[in-house]
Design a protein around this motif. Structure first.
Motif, PDB file in Angstrom:
ATOM      1  N   MET A 157       0.826  -1.193   0.000  1.00 22.66           N
ATOM      2  CA  MET A 157       0.000   0.000   0.000  1.00 22.66           C
ATOM      3  C   MET A 157       0.869   1.254   0.000  1.00 22.66           C
ATOM      4  O   MET A 157       0.487   2.257  -0.552  1.00 22.66           O
ATOM      5  N   SER A 158       2.041   1.206   0.599  1.00 20.28           N
ATOM      6  CA  SER A 158       2.920   2.364   0.655  1.00 20.28           C
ATOM      7  C   SER A 158       3.341   2.809  -0.741  1.00 20.28           C
ATOM      8  O   SER A 158       3.407   3.993  -1.018  1.00 20.28           O
ATOM      9  N   GLY A 159       3.623   1.840  -1.636  1.00 10.69           N
ATOM     10  CA  GLY A 159       4.008   2.176  -3.006  1.00 10.69           C
ATOM     11  C   GLY A 159       2.900   2.908  -3.741  1.00 10.69           C
ATOM     12  O   GLY A 159       3.147   3.871  -4.459  1.00 10.69           O
ATOM     13  N   GLU A 160       1.654   2.463  -3.559  1.00 13.72           N
ATOM     14  CA  GLU A 160       0.528   3.134  -4.214  1.00 13.72           C
ATOM     15  C   GLU A 160       0.361   4.546  -3.664  1.00 13.72           C
ATOM     16  O   GLU A 160       0.080   5.474  -4.413  1.00 13.72           O
ATOM     17  N   TYR A 161       0.561   4.719  -2.373  1.00 14.31           N
ATOM     18  CA  TYR A 161       0.455   6.042  -1.764  1.00 14.31           C
ATOM     19  C   TYR A 161       1.490   6.990  -2.383  1.00 14.31           C
ATOM     20  O   TYR A 161       1.176   8.126  -2.723  1.00 14.31           O
ATOM     21  N   GLN A 162       2.730   6.508  -2.532  1.00 17.01           N
ATOM     22  CA  GLN A 162       3.777   7.325  -3.141  1.00 17.01           C
ATOM     23  C   GLN A 162       3.419   7.680  -4.584  1.00 17.01           C
ATOM     24  O   GLN A 162       3.605   8.821  -5.004  1.00 17.01           O
ATOM     25  N   MET A 163       2.908   6.728  -5.340  1.00 17.45           N
ATOM     26  CA  MET A 163       2.526   6.976  -6.735  1.00 17.45           C
ATOM     27  C   MET A 163       1.383   7.998  -6.784  1.00 17.45           C
ATOM     28  O   MET A 163       1.397   8.903  -7.605  1.00 17.45           O
ATOM     29  N   ARG A 164       0.422   7.862  -5.903  1.00 17.59           N
ATOM     30  CA  ARG A 164      -0.719   8.783  -5.874  1.00 17.59           C
ATOM     31  C   ARG A 164      -0.254  10.215  -5.600  1.00 17.59           C
ATOM     32  O   ARG A 164      -0.790  11.171  -6.135  1.00 17.59           O
ATOM     33  N   LYS A 165       0.773  10.370  -4.762  1.00 14.14           N
ATOM     34  CA  LYS A 165       1.303  11.697  -4.442  1.00 14.14           C
ATOM     35  C   LYS A 165       1.939  12.370  -5.655  1.00 14.14           C
ATOM     36  O   LYS A 165       2.082  13.583  -5.678  1.00 14.14           O
ATOM     37  N   THR A 166       2.314  11.607  -6.668  1.00 12.55           N
ATOM     38  CA  THR A 166       2.973  12.195  -7.839  1.00 12.55           C
ATOM     39  C   THR A 166       1.976  12.795  -8.830  1.00 12.55           C
ATOM     40  O   THR A 166       2.374  13.585  -9.678  1.00 12.55           O
ATOM     41  N   ILE A 167       0.705  12.441  -8.749  1.00 15.22           N
ATOM     42  CA  ILE A 167      -0.291  12.968  -9.693  1.00 15.22           C
ATOM     43  C   ILE A 167      -0.363  14.485  -9.560  1.00 15.22           C
ATOM     44  O   ILE A 167      -0.447  15.027  -8.469  1.00 15.22           O
ATOM     45  N   GLY A 168      -0.288  15.148 -10.706  1.00 14.19           N
ATOM     46  CA  GLY A 168      -0.307  16.604 -10.737  1.00 14.19           C
ATOM     47  C   GLY A 168       1.075  17.228 -10.721  1.00 14.19           C
ATOM     48  O   GLY A 168       1.215  18.419 -10.971  1.00 14.19           O
ATOM     49  N   LYS A 169       2.108  16.441 -10.425  1.00 13.38           N
ATOM     50  CA  LYS A 169       3.474  16.961 -10.431  1.00 13.38           C
ATOM     51  C   LYS A 169       3.940  17.139 -11.867  1.00 13.38           C
ATOM     52  O   LYS A 169       3.481  16.456 -12.785  1.00 13.38           O
ATOM     53  N   CYS A 170       4.834  18.085 -12.081  1.00  7.47           N
ATOM     54  CA  CYS A 170       5.335  18.327 -13.427  1.00  7.47           C
ATOM     55  C   CYS A 170       6.851  18.473 -13.393  1.00  7.47           C
ATOM     56  O   CYS A 170       7.436  18.791 -12.364  1.00  7.47           O
ATOM     57  N   PHE A 171       7.474  18.198 -14.545  1.00  8.36           N
ATOM     58  CA  PHE A 171       8.929  18.268 -14.653  1.00  8.36           C
ATOM     59  C   PHE A 171       9.291  18.448 -16.122  1.00  8.36           C
ATOM     60  O   PHE A 171       8.493  18.193 -17.011  1.00  8.36           O
ATOM     61  N   ARG A 172      10.516  18.913 -16.364  1.00  6.51           N
ATOM     62  CA  ARG A 172      11.018  19.072 -17.720  1.00  6.51           C
ATOM     63  C   ARG A 172      11.595  17.750 -18.199  1.00  6.51           C
ATOM     64  O   ARG A 172      12.326  17.078 -17.475  1.00  6.51           O
ATOM     65  N   SER A 173      11.280  17.399 -19.436  1.00  5.68           N
ATOM     66  CA  SER A 173      11.824  16.185 -20.035  1.00  5.68           C
ATOM     67  C   SER A 173      13.292  16.394 -20.352  1.00  5.68           C
ATOM     68  O   SER A 173      13.681  17.442 -20.864  1.00  5.68           O
ATOM     69  N   SER A 174      14.108  15.400 -20.053  1.00  4.40           N
ATOM     70  CA  SER A 174      15.534  15.503 -20.370  1.00  4.40           C
ATOM     71  C   SER A 174      15.863  14.866 -21.721  1.00  4.40           C
ATOM     72  O   SER A 174      16.990  14.982 -22.197  1.00  4.40           O
ATOM     73  N   THR A 175      14.869  14.199 -22.338  1.00  4.56           N
ATOM     74  CA  THR A 175      15.077  13.564 -23.644  1.00  4.56           C
ATOM     75  C   THR A 175      13.822  13.752 -24.499  1.00  4.56           C
ATOM     76  O   THR A 175      12.826  14.305 -24.042  1.00  4.56           O
TER      77      THR A 175
END
Length: 77
Positions: free
Chosen positions: A1-19
């Motif tokens: 369940m901890s892994g799903e919680y971490q993945m859920r926290k990433t929704i809405g995050k943004c970053f620049r593509s390096s490739t």
């Protein structure tokens, strides 16, 4: 369940593509995550936004309307 919680926290995050690849790795909260672009054409330097996830990867879309000043921006060294 901890892994799903971490993945859920990433929704809405943004970053620049390096490739310009459709698949890659991004570090969010210190952990590496595999990602796949599901909407848009990735280019080096394009802004990617996390919109969903599976048990093994994040799904991102190209969203060049976002900027580094966005509160959800993650620096991807």
């Amino acid at each position: 369940m901890s892994g799903e919680y971490q993945m859920r926290k990433t929704i809405g995050k943004c970053f620049r593509s390096s490739t310009d690849n459709f698949n890659g790795v991004v570090r969010i909260y210190g952990s590496p995550y595999m990602y796949r672009v599901i909407n848009g054409i990735p280019e080096k330097g394009a802004m990617l936004e996390v919109v969903d996830f599976s048990s093994t990867e994040l799904f991102v879309t190209v969203n060049n309307y976002l900027f580094e000043s966005d509160v959800n921006y993650i620096d991807n060294p």
